[in-house]
Design an enzyme around this catalytic site. Structure first.
Site, PDB file in Angstrom:
ATOM      1  N   GLY A  62       0.835  -1.217   0.000  1.00  0.00           N
ATOM      2  CA  GLY A  62       0.000   0.000   0.000  1.00  0.00           C
ATOM      3  C   GLY A  62       0.856   1.247   0.000  1.00  0.00           C
ATOM      4  N   LEU A  64       1.633   3.562  -2.150  1.00  0.00           N
ATOM      5  CA  LEU A  64       1.383   4.802  -2.902  1.00  0.00           C
ATOM      6  C   LEU A  64       0.401   5.727  -2.199  1.00  0.00           C
ATOM      7  CD1 LEU A  64       1.276   3.599  -6.620  1.00  0.00           C
ATOM      8  CD2 LEU A  64       3.189   4.539  -5.320  1.00  0.00           C
ATOM      9  N   GLN A  66      -0.690   8.131   1.392  1.00  0.00           N
ATOM     10  CA  GLN A  66      -0.111   9.344   1.992  1.00  0.00           C
ATOM     11  C   GLN A  66       1.271   9.083   2.597  1.00  0.00           C
ATOM     12  OE1 GLN A  66      -2.257  10.906   5.393  1.00  0.00           O
ATOM     13  NE2 GLN A  66      -0.898  12.686   5.559  1.00  0.00           N
ATOM     14  N   ASP A  88       2.042  -1.565  -4.578  1.00  0.00           N
ATOM     15  CA  ASP A  88       0.644  -1.106  -4.469  1.00  0.00           C
ATOM     16  C   ASP A  88      -0.128  -1.755  -5.604  1.00  0.00           C
ATOM     17  OD1 ASP A  88      -1.787   0.650  -4.188  1.00  0.00           O
ATOM     18  OD2 ASP A  88      -0.479   1.750  -2.832  1.00  0.00           O
ATOM     19  N   ARG A  90      -2.011   0.345  -7.451  1.00  0.00           N
ATOM     20  CA  ARG A  90      -2.201   1.485  -8.365  1.00  0.00           C
ATOM     21  C   ARG A  90      -0.941   1.699  -9.197  1.00  0.00           C
ATOM     22  NH1 ARG A  90      -3.468   6.576  -5.486  1.00  0.00           N
ATOM     23  NH2 ARG A  90      -2.706   5.809  -3.489  1.00  0.00           N
ATOM     24  N   ASP A 106      -0.995  -7.089  -4.723  1.00  0.00           N
ATOM     25  CA  ASP A 106      -2.341  -7.010  -4.159  1.00  0.00           C
ATOM     26  C   ASP A 106      -2.361  -7.884  -2.909  1.00  0.00           C
ATOM     27  OD1 ASP A 106      -4.991  -7.151  -3.515  1.00  0.00           O
ATOM     28  OD2 ASP A 106      -5.679  -7.750  -5.506  1.00  0.00           O
ATOM     29  N   ILE A 107      -2.586  -7.273  -1.766  1.00  0.00           N
ATOM     30  CA  ILE A 107      -2.517  -8.055  -0.513  1.00  0.00           C
ATOM     31  C   ILE A 107      -3.659  -9.062  -0.400  1.00  0.00           C
ATOM     32  CG2 ILE A 107      -1.182  -6.397   0.837  1.00  0.00           C
ATOM     33  CD1 ILE A 107      -4.066  -5.785   2.153  1.00  0.00           C
ATOM     34  N   TYR A 195     -12.951   0.660  10.189  1.00  0.00           N
ATOM     35  CA  TYR A 195     -11.507   0.936  10.236  1.00  0.00           C
ATOM     36  C   TYR A 195     -10.953   0.620  11.631  1.00  0.00           C
ATOM     37  CZ  TYR A 195      -7.241   3.879   9.939  1.00  0.00           C
ATOM     38  OH  TYR A 195      -5.950   4.361   9.946  1.00  0.00           O
TER      39      TYR A 195
HETATM   40  N1  LIG Z   1      -2.358   8.802   7.285  1.00  0.00           N
HETATM   41  C1  LIG Z   1      -2.693   8.800   8.572  1.00  0.00           C
HETATM   42  O1  LIG Z   1      -3.023   9.840   9.160  1.00  0.00           O
HETATM   43  C2  LIG Z   1      -2.661   7.521   9.343  1.00  0.00           C
HETATM   44  C3  LIG Z   1      -2.386   6.314   8.735  1.00  0.00           C
HETATM   45  N2  LIG Z   1      -2.383   5.168   9.476  1.00  0.00           N
HETATM   46  C4  LIG Z   1      -2.138   3.894   8.830  1.00  0.00           C
HETATM   47  O2  LIG Z   1      -0.967   3.969   8.037  1.00  0.00           O
HETATM   48  C5  LIG Z   1      -1.119   3.173   6.861  1.00  0.00           C
HETATM   49  C6  LIG Z   1      -0.830   4.034   5.634  1.00  0.00           C
HETATM   50  O3  LIG Z   1      -1.732   5.117   5.657  1.00  0.00           O
HETATM   51  P1  LIG Z   1      -1.930   6.062   4.402  1.00  0.00           P
HETATM   52  O4  LIG Z   1      -0.727   6.077   3.564  1.00  0.00           O
HETATM   53  O5  LIG Z   1      -2.446   7.340   4.938  1.00  0.00           O
HETATM   54  O6  LIG Z   1      -3.132   5.315   3.659  1.00  0.00           O
HETATM   55  P2  LIG Z   1      -3.715   5.653   2.197  1.00  0.00           P
HETATM   56  O7  LIG Z   1      -5.181   5.411   2.261  1.00  0.00           O
HETATM   57  O8  LIG Z   1      -3.244   6.969   1.735  1.00  0.00           O
HETATM   58  O9  LIG Z   1      -3.025   4.527   1.304  1.00  0.00           O
HETATM   59  C7  LIG Z   1      -3.373   3.173   1.395  1.00  0.00           C
HETATM   60  C8  LIG Z   1      -2.864   2.462   0.167  1.00  0.00           C
HETATM   61  O10 LIG Z   1      -3.343   1.103   0.210  1.00  0.00           O
HETATM   62  C9  LIG Z   1      -3.518   0.695  -1.110  1.00  0.00           C
HETATM   63  N3  LIG Z   1      -4.377  -0.499  -1.218  1.00  0.00           N
HETATM   64  C10 LIG Z   1      -5.721  -0.573  -1.157  1.00  0.00           C
HETATM   65  N4  LIG Z   1      -6.120  -1.840  -1.407  1.00  0.00           N
HETATM   66  C11 LIG Z   1      -5.003  -2.573  -1.586  1.00  0.00           C
HETATM   67  C12 LIG Z   1      -4.764  -3.939  -1.903  1.00  0.00           C
HETATM   68  N5  LIG Z   1      -5.759  -4.809  -2.065  1.00  0.00           N
HETATM   69  N6  LIG Z   1      -3.486  -4.356  -2.025  1.00  0.00           N
HETATM   70  C13 LIG Z   1      -2.447  -3.482  -1.882  1.00  0.00           C
HETATM   71  N7  LIG Z   1      -2.628  -2.181  -1.603  1.00  0.00           N
HETATM   72  C14 LIG Z   1      -3.893  -1.736  -1.471  1.00  0.00           C
HETATM   73  C15 LIG Z   1      -4.135   1.909  -1.798  1.00  0.00           C
HETATM   74  O11 LIG Z   1      -3.994   1.821  -3.216  1.00  0.00           O
HETATM   75  C16 LIG Z   1      -3.386   3.057  -1.166  1.00  0.00           C
HETATM   76  O12 LIG Z   1      -2.307   3.480  -1.970  1.00  0.00           O
HETATM   77  C17 LIG Z   1      -2.551   2.629   6.894  1.00  0.00           C
HETATM   78  O13 LIG Z   1      -2.523   1.317   7.384  1.00  0.00           O
HETATM   79  C18 LIG Z   1      -3.253   3.528   7.884  1.00  0.00           C
HETATM   80  O14 LIG Z   1      -4.287   2.869   8.549  1.00  0.00           O
HETATM   81  C19 LIG Z   1      -2.656   5.157  10.819  1.00  0.00           C
HETATM   82  C20 LIG Z   1      -2.966   6.332  11.441  1.00  0.00           C
HETATM   83  C21 LIG Z   1      -2.919   7.605  10.794  1.00  0.00           C
HETATM   84  C1  LIG Z   2      -6.034   8.867  12.150  1.00  0.00           C
HETATM   85  C2  LIG Z   2      -6.168   7.927  11.035  1.00  0.00           C
HETATM   86  O1  LIG Z   2      -6.046   6.745  11.233  1.00  0.00           O
HETATM   87  C3  LIG Z   2      -6.516   8.426   9.676  1.00  0.00           C
HETATM   88  N1  LIG Z   2      -5.813   9.625   9.344  1.00  0.00           N
HETATM   89  C4  LIG Z   2      -7.996   8.682   9.589  1.00  0.00           C
HETATM   90  O2  LIG Z   2      -8.381   9.826   9.895  1.00  0.00           O
HETATM   91  O3  LIG Z   2      -8.738   7.744   9.277  1.00  0.00           O
END
Ligand SMILES: NC(=O)C1=CN([C@@H]2O[C@H](COP(=O)(O)OP(=O)(O)OC[C@H]3O[C@@H](n4cnc5c(N)ncnc54)[C@H](O)[C@@H]3O)[C@@H](O)[C@H]2O)C=CC1
Ligand SMILES: CC(=O)[C@H](N)C(=O)O
Length: 373
Positions: A62, A64, A66, A88, A90, A106-107, A195
């Site tokens: 995952g 790609l 944030q 990813d 994407r 793909d996970i 979530y």
């Molecule tokens: N950004 C935040 O504020 C926070 C993030 N996290 C955790 O950190 C991790 C990364 O967060 P972000 O980068 O913000 O998430 P994001 O939502 O920006 O990115 C998630 C990625 O997962 C990929 N994805 C979706 N389905 C998939 C699949 N079947 N196989 C492979 N990849 C797949 C998407 O294409 C996407 O690029 C997540 O587990 C999130 O829960 C935890 C707390 C806060």
């Molecule tokens: C705090 C998180 O896990 C994330 N940024 C969300 O708002 O869902």
């Protein structure tokens, strides 16, 4: 009664503490028989440690979203460009594709995941794939599949191949019945989003695999993460990223949370450093496998006040999104991360003033470059 005594002994071992390196862990039932997920009887479930000369081979799932691209670039500085593979489902933008190894993964496809780990001799896995809180509520079945079934695949591959596994959790793993100010590491966790439920499940499953099979599972509960050069993926804390871009571009921002909604937040540099630090921490320093990490905590109104110090004409208005507001109201206002600070020396660098200065400098210079072109 020898059978009863034997069962007592097995249960006692499991409840005592983590499997140690010298013990052969019992095989999980699902790995026995004709399952494709077989684990060899001599499997070593303990992740390999590394030296400077022999760095880990890292896979980020995952990647790609944030946080993943920033994590890859951070880890590549430490372990070398070719030792960190971003993946990813994407298509990567050109600059990401050119910056280091990228593959499709793909996970939800267990075989593909296993192939990726084997072919690339992966030793550390950072599991970032997920659907975040707001998009998860909009698509519960997909969130359940990605966040829960996907995690099961990752856990099994990690156990099977003796990986060190990092899975991020979140402030969203707490709910309205948890203590909110601050939320400690161990307390009631009854989140009301798919979530949050999936993240509590991830924490518990990871810890179970650690105690049961010796999987080197490490987990941090992240606050809302604020990044300058990557967009948030559909969470409740997204406003705290979007506000900076809008402030610089338009001088105003429409916020989807109420002005007094207090949530824990962290600048991405602190988040990525914490992630590497907990992965590099000696196993014996970790008294737990899931830690809160904290940096700052603010409301939209307080953030706007800080932005005003830099952009005096800045205006914030509020158009509350009821789904996100309900989620935010059920989350902690503050995080107690004293265990992370005590056990492995966690310390954040960015408080609110440094965060705002850094974010505005980034967007300011971006917009000056755009104007000049
Ligand atoms: N950004 C935040 O504020 C926070 C993030 N996290 C955790 O950190 C991790 C990364 O967060 P972000 O980068 O913000 O998430 P994001 O939502 O920006 O990115 C998630 C990625 O997962 C990929 N994805 C979706 N389905 C998939 C699949 N079947 N196989 C492979 N990849 C797949 C998407 O294409 C996407 O690029 C997540 O587990 C999130 O829960 C935890 C707390 C806060
Ligand atoms: C705090 C998180 O896990 C994330 N940024 C969300 O708002 O869902």
């Amino acid at each position: 009664m020898p059978v009863v005594r034997m069962l007592r002994e097995v249960a006692g071992r499991m409840l005592q503490g983590p499997a140690c390196g010298c013990r052969t862990p019992a095989l999980p039932c699902r790995f026995l028989g004709t399952s494709p997920r077989q684990i060899p009887a001599d499997a070593n479930f303990h992740s390999t440690s590394f030296s400077e000369a022999d760095p880990p081979r890292v896979l980020i799932t995952g990647g790609l979203g944030q946080l993943g691209v920033g994590l890859a670039s951070f880890l590549r500085k430490r372990f070398g460009k070719d030792n960190v593979i971003l993946s990813d489902i994407r298509k990567p933008p050109e600059h990401v594709f050119l910056s280091g190894p990228f593959i499709y993964s793909d996970i939800l496809d267990y075989k593909n995941l296993r192939e990726t780990v084997v072919n690339n001799r992966v030793t550390w896995l950072f599991h970032y794939s997920a659907l975040l809180s707001a998009v998860g509520e909009a698509n519960v079945s997909l969130a359940r599949a990605v966040n829960i079934t996907g995690l099961h695949n990752v856990l099994d591959v990690a156990a099977e191949h003796g990986l060190r596994l990092f899975v991020p959790s979140t402030i969203g793993a707490f709910g309205p019945t948890s203590p909110r100010n601050p939320a400690p590491d161990l307390c009631i966790q009854r989140p009301r989003t798919i979530y949050g439920v999936s993240k509590v499940h991830a924490e518990l499953m990871g810890e179970y695999y650690y105690y049961r099979y010796g999987l080197d599972f490490r987990c941090l509960r992240y606050p809302g993460i604020i990044s300058a050069d990557s967009q948030p993926g559909g969470g409740t804390t997204d406003y705290a990223v979007q506000i900076f871009h809008s402030a610089v571009k338009n001088g105003r921002f429409e916020c989807n949370l109420e002005p007094g909604t207090r949530l824990p937040m962290m600048y991405i540099d602190d988040c990525l450093r914490a992630t590497l630090e907990v992965m590099e921490a000696p196993a014996e320093s970790l008294s737990m496998r899931t830690y809160n990490i904290n940096a700052m905590s603010f409301t939209p109104a307080e953030l706007a006040q800080e932005v005003l110090k830099h952009i005096p004409e800045f205006q914030i208005t509020y158009n509350v999104d009821s789904v996100r507001q309900a989620i935010a109201d059920s989350w902690p206002m503050n995080f107690d991360d004293s265990n992370a600070r005590k056990d492995w020396g966690w310390k954040h660098d960015f408080d609110l003033p440094e965060l705002v200065t850094t974010m505005l400098n980034f967007h300011g210079s971006e917009s000056r470059i755009a104007q000049a072109n």
